[in-house]
Design a protein around this motif. Structure first.
Motif, PDB file in Angstrom:
ATOM      1  N   CYS A  51     -38.777   3.859  94.384  1.00 54.00           N
ATOM      2  CA  CYS A  51     -38.250   2.529  94.081  1.00 54.00           C
ATOM      3  C   CYS A  51     -37.120   2.199  95.049  1.00 54.00           C
ATOM      4  O   CYS A  51     -36.373   3.093  95.464  1.00 54.00           O
ATOM      5  N   VAL A  52     -36.983   0.920  95.372  1.00 57.64           N
ATOM      6  CA  VAL A  52     -35.891   0.463  96.225  1.00 57.64           C
ATOM      7  C   VAL A  52     -35.339  -0.830  95.632  1.00 57.64           C
ATOM      8  O   VAL A  52     -36.098  -1.684  95.176  1.00 57.64           O
ATOM      9  N   ALA A  53     -34.020  -0.927  95.598  1.00 59.50           N
ATOM     10  CA  ALA A  53     -33.351  -2.111  95.040  1.00 59.50           C
ATOM     11  C   ALA A  53     -32.348  -2.627  96.072  1.00 59.50           C
ATOM     12  O   ALA A  53     -31.582  -1.851  96.643  1.00 59.50           O
ATOM     13  N   PHE A  54     -32.355  -3.928  96.295  1.00 63.20           N
ATOM     14  CA  PHE A  54     -31.495  -4.547  97.305  1.00 63.20           C
ATOM     15  C   PHE A  54     -30.410  -5.407  96.664  1.00 63.20           C
ATOM     16  O   PHE A  54     -30.570  -5.912  95.557  1.00 63.20           O
ATOM     17  N   GLY A  55     -29.311  -5.598  97.398  1.00 60.42           N
ATOM     18  CA  GLY A  55     -28.258  -6.529  96.991  1.00 60.42           C
ATOM     19  C   GLY A  55     -27.592  -6.141  95.681  1.00 60.42           C
ATOM     20  O   GLY A  55     -27.238  -4.985  95.459  1.00 60.42           O
ATOM     21  N   LYS A  56     -27.431  -7.128  94.811  1.00 60.03           N
ATOM     22  CA  LYS A  56     -26.761  -6.900  93.517  1.00 60.03           C
ATOM     23  C   LYS A  56     -27.517  -5.887  92.671  1.00 60.03           C
ATOM     24  O   LYS A  56     -26.911  -5.092  91.957  1.00 60.03           O
ATOM     25  N   THR A  57     -28.836  -5.906  92.759  1.00 59.79           N
ATOM     26  CA  THR A  57     -29.638  -4.947  92.000  1.00 59.79           C
ATOM     27  C   THR A  57     -29.366  -3.529  92.511  1.00 59.79           C
ATOM     28  O   THR A  57     -29.274  -2.584  91.723  1.00 59.79           O
ATOM     29  N   GLY A  58     -29.206  -3.367  93.816  1.00 59.69           N
ATOM     30  CA  GLY A  58     -28.849  -2.073  94.395  1.00 59.69           C
ATOM     31  C   GLY A  58     -27.461  -1.616  93.989  1.00 59.69           C
ATOM     32  O   GLY A  58     -27.239  -0.438  93.710  1.00 59.69           O
ATOM     33  N   GLU A  59     -26.515  -2.559  93.942  1.00 62.12           N
ATOM     34  CA  GLU A  59     -25.153  -2.234  93.512  1.00 62.12           C
ATOM     35  C   GLU A  59     -25.148  -1.803  92.046  1.00 62.12           C
ATOM     36  O   GLU A  59     -24.429  -0.879  91.664  1.00 62.12           O
ATOM     37  N   PHE A  60     -25.965  -2.459  91.227  1.00 65.61           N
ATOM     38  CA  PHE A  60     -26.095  -2.089  89.812  1.00 65.61           C
ATOM     39  C   PHE A  60     -26.602  -0.648  89.707  1.00 65.61           C
ATOM     40  O   PHE A  60     -26.068   0.152  88.929  1.00 65.61           O
ATOM     41  N   ALA A  61     -27.635  -0.320  90.493  1.00 66.96           N
ATOM     42  CA  ALA A  61     -28.193   1.036  90.465  1.00 66.96           C
ATOM     43  C   ALA A  61     -27.133   2.061  90.847  1.00 66.96           C
ATOM     44  O   ALA A  61     -27.010   3.111  90.222  1.00 66.96           O
ATOM     45  N   GLU A  62     -26.349   1.754  91.881  1.00 67.59           N
ATOM     46  CA  GLU A  62     -25.299   2.668  92.338  1.00 67.59           C
ATOM     47  C   GLU A  62     -24.264   2.911  91.244  1.00 67.59           C
ATOM     48  O   GLU A  62     -23.820   4.039  91.027  1.00 67.59           O
ATOM     49  N   LYS A  63     -23.911   1.875  90.533  1.00 72.09           N
ATOM     50  CA  LYS A  63     -22.833   1.961  89.548  1.00 72.09           C
ATOM     51  C   LYS A  63     -23.267   2.554  88.209  1.00 72.09           C
ATOM     52  O   LYS A  63     -22.525   3.315  87.600  1.00 72.09           O
ATOM     53  N   TYR A  64     -24.483   2.233  87.754  1.00 82.14           N
ATOM     54  CA  TYR A  64     -24.853   2.568  86.378  1.00 82.14           C
ATOM     55  C   TYR A  64     -25.989   3.578  86.199  1.00 82.14           C
ATOM     56  O   TYR A  64     -26.139   4.133  85.121  1.00 82.14           O
ATOM     57  N   LEU A  65     -26.792   3.814  87.210  1.00 81.79           N
ATOM     58  CA  LEU A  65     -27.948   4.691  87.021  1.00 81.79           C
ATOM     59  C   LEU A  65     -27.634   6.123  87.425  1.00 81.79           C
ATOM     60  O   LEU A  65     -27.027   6.366  88.456  1.00 81.79           O
ATOM     61  N   LYS A  66     -28.076   7.065  86.594  1.00 79.63           N
ATOM     62  CA  LYS A  66     -27.817   8.487  86.821  1.00 79.63           C
ATOM     63  C   LYS A  66     -29.087   9.295  86.568  1.00 79.63           C
ATOM     64  O   LYS A  66     -29.972   8.882  85.818  1.00 79.63           O
ATOM     65  N   VAL A  96     -40.323  -2.605  94.865  1.00 79.54           N
ATOM     66  CA  VAL A  96     -39.087  -3.344  95.122  1.00 79.54           C
ATOM     67  C   VAL A  96     -38.607  -3.846  93.763  1.00 79.54           C
ATOM     68  O   VAL A  96     -39.252  -4.688  93.134  1.00 79.54           O
ATOM     69  N   VAL A  97     -37.493  -3.292  93.315  1.00 81.14           N
ATOM     70  CA  VAL A  97     -36.987  -3.551  91.964  1.00 81.14           C
ATOM     71  C   VAL A  97     -36.309  -4.912  91.896  1.00 81.14           C
ATOM     72  O   VAL A  97     -35.464  -5.239  92.727  1.00 81.14           O
ATOM     73  N   GLU A  98     -36.696  -5.681  90.891  1.00 83.26           N
ATOM     74  CA  GLU A  98     -36.062  -6.979  90.643  1.00 83.26           C
ATOM     75  C   GLU A  98     -35.108  -6.911  89.457  1.00 83.26           C
ATOM     76  O   GLU A  98     -34.077  -7.574  89.452  1.00 83.26           O
ATOM     77  N   GLU A  99     -35.451  -6.080  88.451  1.00 83.78           N
ATOM     78  CA  GLU A  99     -34.614  -5.961  87.251  1.00 83.78           C
ATOM     79  C   GLU A  99     -34.643  -4.528  86.738  1.00 83.78           C
ATOM     80  O   GLU A  99     -35.664  -3.855  86.833  1.00 83.78           O
ATOM     81  N   HIS A 100     -33.519  -4.090  86.172  1.00 86.05           N
ATOM     82  CA  HIS A 100     -33.394  -2.798  85.500  1.00 86.05           C
ATOM     83  C   HIS A 100     -33.124  -3.050  84.023  1.00 86.05           C
ATOM     84  O   HIS A 100     -32.395  -3.985  83.682  1.00 86.05           O
ATOM     85  N   TYR A 101     -33.646  -2.188  83.164  1.00 88.21           N
ATOM     86  CA  TYR A 101     -33.354  -2.242  81.735  1.00 88.21           C
ATOM     87  C   TYR A 101     -33.068  -0.829  81.262  1.00 88.21           C
ATOM     88  O   TYR A 101     -33.803   0.103  81.588  1.00 88.21           O
ATOM     89  N   PHE A 102     -32.002  -0.654  80.477  1.00 89.31           N
ATOM     90  CA  PHE A 102     -31.705   0.651  79.908  1.00 89.31           C
ATOM     91  C   PHE A 102     -32.626   0.880  78.724  1.00 89.31           C
ATOM     92  O   PHE A 102     -32.859  -0.018  77.915  1.00 89.31           O
ATOM     93  N   CYS A 103     -33.126   2.097  78.594  1.00 90.14           N
ATOM     94  CA  CYS A 103     -33.977   2.479  77.466  1.00 90.14           C
ATOM     95  C   CYS A 103     -33.373   3.722  76.843  1.00 90.14           C
ATOM     96  O   CYS A 103     -32.792   4.545  77.524  1.00 90.14           O
ATOM     97  N   GLY A 104     -33.554   3.872  75.561  1.00 86.65           N
ATOM     98  CA  GLY A 104     -32.954   5.013  74.890  1.00 86.65           C
ATOM     99  C   GLY A 104     -31.470   4.767  74.726  1.00 86.65           C
ATOM    100  O   GLY A 104     -30.896   3.854  75.306  1.00 86.65           O
ATOM    101  N   GLY A 105     -30.841   5.563  73.923  1.00 93.44           N
ATOM    102  CA  GLY A 105     -29.410   5.403  73.694  1.00 93.44           C
ATOM    103  C   GLY A 105     -28.669   6.668  74.034  1.00 93.44           C
ATOM    104  O   GLY A 105     -29.213   7.602  74.620  1.00 93.44           O
ATOM    105  N   LYS A 106     -27.426   6.709  73.643  1.00 94.85           N
ATOM    106  CA  LYS A 106     -26.614   7.897  73.892  1.00 94.85           C
ATOM    107  C   LYS A 106     -27.153   9.086  73.116  1.00 94.85           C
ATOM    108  O   LYS A 106     -27.018  10.215  73.526  1.00 94.85           O
ATOM    109  N   LYS A 107     -27.776   8.814  71.973  1.00 98.52           N
ATOM    110  CA  LYS A 107     -28.315   9.881  71.137  1.00 98.52           C
ATOM    111  C   LYS A 107     -29.834   9.867  71.220  1.00 98.52           C
ATOM    112  O   LYS A 107     -30.520   9.725  70.234  1.00 98.52           O
ATOM    113  N   GLU A 108     -30.364  10.039  72.425  1.00100.01           N
ATOM    114  CA  GLU A 108     -31.808  10.002  72.617  1.00100.01           C
ATOM    115  C   GLU A 108     -32.532  11.099  71.860  1.00100.01           C
ATOM    116  O   GLU A 108     -33.692  10.971  71.529  1.00100.01           O
ATOM    117  N   SER A 109     -31.852  12.194  71.557  1.00103.54           N
ATOM    118  CA  SER A 109     -32.516  13.308  70.894  1.00103.54           C
ATOM    119  C   SER A 109     -32.620  13.117  69.384  1.00103.54           C
ATOM    120  O   SER A 109     -33.325  13.840  68.712  1.00103.54           O
TER     121      SER A 109
END
Length: 131
Positions: A51-66, A96-109
């Motif tokens: 996957c590749v994300a550009f611009g603001k979507t790329g900045e979002f990935a850098e900041k929030y995705l782990k 080419v990623v247009e949108e990200h959505y978080f799935c699962g929560g802090k207590k995924e288990s």
């Protein structure tokens, strides 16, 4: 129409670089492990999708995705063709990623998700679902 929707887990933290120039643009690359519907010998198989994300979507990935996070993405399929320095024709495919959505929560288990939703077992057939 070229539209892709995927749900999977990040195999590692996104790699982010910035383009050169007056206004640098973030380019985030990561791999999403997406489970296949069917199991082989009781083991789930996965596809590893670039996957590749550009611009603001790329900045979002850098900041929030782990690494290990479960996310859903929407985007488009892009096939790149080129000739390498040895004259060989090469090809790769990216989403080419247009949108990200978080799935699962802090207590995924836990057995109960947020807002009273429960995870669906992978053993349920599509015909068993009420919708």
């Amino acid at each position: 129409m070229n539209k892709v929707v995927l749900l999977g887990r990040l195999t590692k933290d996104p790699e982010v670089r910035y383009t050169e120039g007056e206004k640098p643009v973030a380019v985030a690359r990561y791999t999403l492990a997406v489970n296949r519907k069917y199991k082989v010998n009781g083991q789930a198989e996965a596809d590893f999708i670039n996957c590749v994300a550009f611009g603001k979507t790329g900045e979002f990935a850098e900041k929030y995705l782990k690494k290990g996070q479960q996310i859903a993405i929407t985007g488009r399929l892009q096939v790149n063709n080129w000739t390498d320095k040895d004259g060989n024709k090469r090809r790769n495919t990216d989403i080419v990623v247009e949108e990200h959505y978080f799935c699962g929560g802090k207590k995924e288990s836990s057995s109960e998700g947020q807002d009273g939703f429960y995870p669906i077992s992978e053993d349920i057939e599509e015909d068993d679902l009420p919708f």
